[in-house]
Motif scaffolding. Structure first.
Motif, short mmCIF file in Angstrom:
data_model
loop_
_atom_site.label_atom_id
_atom_site.label_comp_id
_atom_site.label_asym_id
_atom_site.label_seq_id
_atom_site.Cartn_x
_atom_site.Cartn_y
_atom_site.Cartn_z
N SER A 40 -2.69 2.94 12.81
CA SER A 40 -2.07 1.83 13.53
C SER A 40 -0.91 2.33 14.37
O SER A 40 -0.11 3.14 13.91
N GLY A 61 -3.15 -1.20 8.13
CA GLY A 61 -2.07 -1.24 9.11
C GLY A 61 -1.77 -2.66 9.54
O GLY A 61 -2.49 -3.61 9.20
N VAL A 62 -0.73 -2.81 10.31
CA VAL A 62 -0.22 -4.14 10.58
C VAL A 62 -0.70 -4.71 11.89
O VAL A 62 -1.21 -5.82 11.98
N GLU A 66 9.09 -6.18 9.41
CA GLU A 66 8.43 -5.08 10.11
C GLU A 66 9.34 -3.85 10.22
O GLU A 66 8.86 -2.71 10.28
N PRO A 125 2.35 4.68 1.74
CA PRO A 125 2.65 5.18 3.09
C PRO A 125 1.82 6.39 3.48
O PRO A 125 2.00 6.93 4.55
N ARG A 145 2.97 7.90 6.88
CA ARG A 145 3.26 6.83 7.85
C ARG A 145 4.75 6.55 7.97
O ARG A 145 5.18 5.85 8.90
N ALA A 146 5.55 7.05 7.02
CA ALA A 146 7.00 6.87 7.14
C ALA A 146 7.57 7.91 8.10
O ALA A 146 8.36 7.58 8.99
N GLU A 191 8.96 -2.02 7.07
CA GLU A 191 7.62 -1.41 7.03
C GLU A 191 7.57 -0.15 7.88
O GLU A 191 7.01 0.87 7.46
N LYS A 192 8.13 -0.22 9.06
CA LYS A 192 8.08 0.93 9.98
C LYS A 192 8.84 2.12 9.37
O LYS A 192 8.37 3.26 9.46
N HIS A 193 9.98 1.87 8.75
CA HIS A 193 10.76 2.97 8.17
C HIS A 193 10.13 3.49 6.87
O HIS A 193 10.17 4.69 6.61
N SER A 194 9.59 2.59 6.05
CA SER A 194 9.08 3.01 4.75
C SER A 194 7.64 3.51 4.84
O SER A 194 7.19 4.25 3.97
N GLY A 195 6.93 3.10 5.89
CA GLY A 195 5.53 3.47 6.02
C GLY A 195 4.59 2.62 5.17
O GLY A 195 3.39 2.80 5.20
N SER A 196 5.15 1.71 4.38
CA SER A 196 4.32 0.84 3.53
C SER A 196 4.08 -0.51 4.20
O SER A 196 4.86 -0.95 5.04
N HIS A 197 3.03 -1.16 3.80
CA HIS A 197 2.68 -2.47 4.33
C HIS A 197 2.83 -3.49 3.20
O HIS A 197 2.25 -3.32 2.14
N PHE A 198 3.63 -4.50 3.44
CA PHE A 198 3.97 -5.46 2.38
C PHE A 198 3.40 -6.86 2.67
O PHE A 198 3.26 -7.25 3.82
N TYR A 205 2.48 2.69 12.87
CA TYR A 205 2.81 3.83 12.00
C TYR A 205 2.52 5.18 12.68
O TYR A 205 2.44 6.21 12.02
N GLY A 217 -4.81 4.10 2.70
CA GLY A 217 -3.81 3.30 3.39
C GLY A 217 -4.17 2.97 4.82
O GLY A 217 -3.70 1.99 5.36
N ASP A 241 0.82 -1.20 0.00
CA ASP A 241 0.00 0.00 0.00
C ASP A 241 0.86 1.26 0.00
O ASP A 241 2.07 1.21 -0.11
N LEU A 253 8.98 4.41 -4.24
CA LEU A 253 8.88 4.03 -2.83
C LEU A 253 9.12 2.53 -2.68
O LEU A 253 9.75 2.07 -1.75
N TRP A 254 8.51 1.76 -3.58
CA TRP A 254 8.76 0.33 -3.66
C TRP A 254 8.47 -0.13 -5.08
O TRP A 254 7.70 0.51 -5.81
#
Lengths: 323, 323
Positions: free
Chosen positions: A95, B14-15, B240, A43, A58-59, B243-250, A98, B10, A41, B64-65
């Motif tokens: 969340s 969340g995770v 994780e 950020p 969220r980053a 994810e926390k640094h990038s703000g994206s959820h994979f 984030y 987004g 998704d 971003l990804w």
């Protein structure tokens, strides 16, 4: 172009140029096979509240932009809200993974700076409370927060008092500076959640009044540090500069070439530092509960070489008679 | 919660944690009055190509990804693509206002690093061409690009040759480092478009094979600088963390607690620097067009103290017989 699929939210809303738009894509419905385990998704998440809306990063754990619309109707309403009843708190729609937390800010050296200003919602406690969600907050230099940025926020309310309906968009920027011939972006992150401290803040103002056509547009980039007592116009920039740095597209429905320059038309005159200081002391004097407290405040003002006016002298005399 | 409206892309994905989800919001259809002049958009746009998909950061002018899925079926195909026929170029789906340009990279000291690797698409010129759009490119340290990162990309293809179907997600990170007791994120931006140079790169690998259950998961953060010849495991991190640094959820659809550790199961052994150098010289020897060129290459290898093997010696002898 032989792309098998395209999914786009932002790509279709660029500003200038001859790039292809969403409609020209061939097939929007095919989910590429790469998404077997889910589509990663963005950020960025979007949230709306009683009076403001925002995009949250969220980053960086701060907003990307926060949008409000202030109306002369609202600002005339009775003051019913009290910011002491509002509490800074994580946004329940984000969340914790984030999210920033109050503890990220404690002892960080940075204040919790509102983007949608709490002071815009003195007529509605719920609207004010909503501005205290941490999605509306970023690490702001304390002096900047209570002085120059406050005066900019105050200027917005002055515009509304003059009868303008005001669209306000506020947010952070991360701008480069030159070092050894290279352009470097450098900023602190604070707390366990690494909340990013922006180098600058932006504010975009679109003011419209029934008796006036077309609307007035002004956009500003303010450094996130103490700012000396210089005119707001010093910080005026084209809206496109903010868009290029932030990556967001603002006021899409506005005919920009027809909008007039806010500072040309209105002057963009914020209250002076002296006026702000007098205003703050007026509040303190009004709240003083003893003769001693009044005298202490008055001595403090004299020692700071504040230029007094009739209004503050009157408040002082009135309060002295109360004890 | 008394929010008058909510629009979210987004936020619902969340995770962890007990935060509220999209479904719990009251009214998704009301556009708040703040959007009279348009809803500011996200600085993130999404794009899909012949073989890869990506999210593009219009503020930083890099992806971003980028997500790909490599299959054993594809990798067995005949080599038909030639990277010399592919050209780096701006993505026609991105407005020039938010785009990087080749000129941003020229003389910047940074190479144009592919996220979806061109080398993954030797079987299809169109797929390879698509990886040359600047939306798939970021400023990468040249040594990192041709050495350690290349070996990681090569490791991906080795996994596919072993029969794994591989989901690969690659992208940039901007990580803080400690300075004078503060955490600072500092990075260069290059060119007129201020293209951000990431401090780190990440790669997430999910490998699955029909004869194996469950899938293997490995995720890595590699500094964007020359990396010494250390094992890939050195850079392994929990998903994780990325994810926390990038703000994206994979990999939302993956049951993470059931996935096995890729490096535990497979070893995560990349080819050594010596093997990579031999491989590169093997290519050069094969392409040599004269006896003199062959001898020059051979002398170069001897001067660099490269540990030769039977394979390269055989190529050299074979080619010498051609002239």
């Amino acid at each position: 172009m032989n792309r098998i699929a395209a999914f786009s939210i932002g790509a279709a809303s660029g500003v200038v140029g001859t790039y292809l738009t969403l409609k020209e894509r061939e097939d929007l419905k095919v989910e590429p096979k790469v998404f077997k385990y889910g589509r990663p998704d963005s950020p960025v998440s979007f949230h709306s509240y009683s009076a403001h809306s925002l995009a949250y990063d969220r980053a960086r754990k701060i907003p990307l932009w926060v949008i409000e619309r202030l109306s002369p109707h609202d600002i005339k309403k009775e003051i019913t809200a009290d910011r002491h009843r509002s509490n800074f708190q994580p946004d329940p729609f984000v969340s914790p993974h984030y999210s920033s937390a109050n503890t990220d800010y404690f002892n960080s050296g940075w204040s919790r700076g509102h983007m949608a200003a709490a002071g815009n919602y003195k007529h509605d406690q719920k609207c004010m409370d909503d501005t205290f969600y941490l999605t509306n907050i970023l690490p702001q230099d304390l002096d900047n927060n209570i002085d120059y940025w406050y005066r900019l926020e105050n200027y917005c309310r002055q515009l509304v008092k003059k009868g303008y309906s005001l669209t306000v968009i506020s947010g952070p920027l991360f701008l480069p500076e030159e070092r050894d011939g290279k352009k470097i972006i450098s900023h602190q992150v604070i707390g366990d959640n690494n909340v990013s401290v922006p180098t600058h803040l932006f504010k975009i103002l679109l003011a419209e009044r029934e008796d006036e056509e077309p609307p007035l547009l002004g956009s500003f980039i303010i450094p996130n540090k103490p700012v000396s007592d210089c005119p707001l116009r010093t910080f005026q920039v084209p809206l496109e500069t903010i868009e290029k740095h932030s990556g967001s597209h603002f006021l899409q429905n506005l005919q920009r070439n027809k909008a007039l320059d806010l500072c040309d038309k209105d002057g963009c005159k914020t209250i002076s530092l002296n006026e702000l200081t007098l205003y703050r002391y007026a509040q303190k004097l009004e709240q003083a509960t003893s003769k001693e407290a009044l005298e202490k405040l008055w001595a403090e003002m004299e020692s700071k070489a504040i230029k007094l006016d009739k209004h503050i002298t009157a408040i002082y005399k009135k309060k002295m008679n109360e004890f």
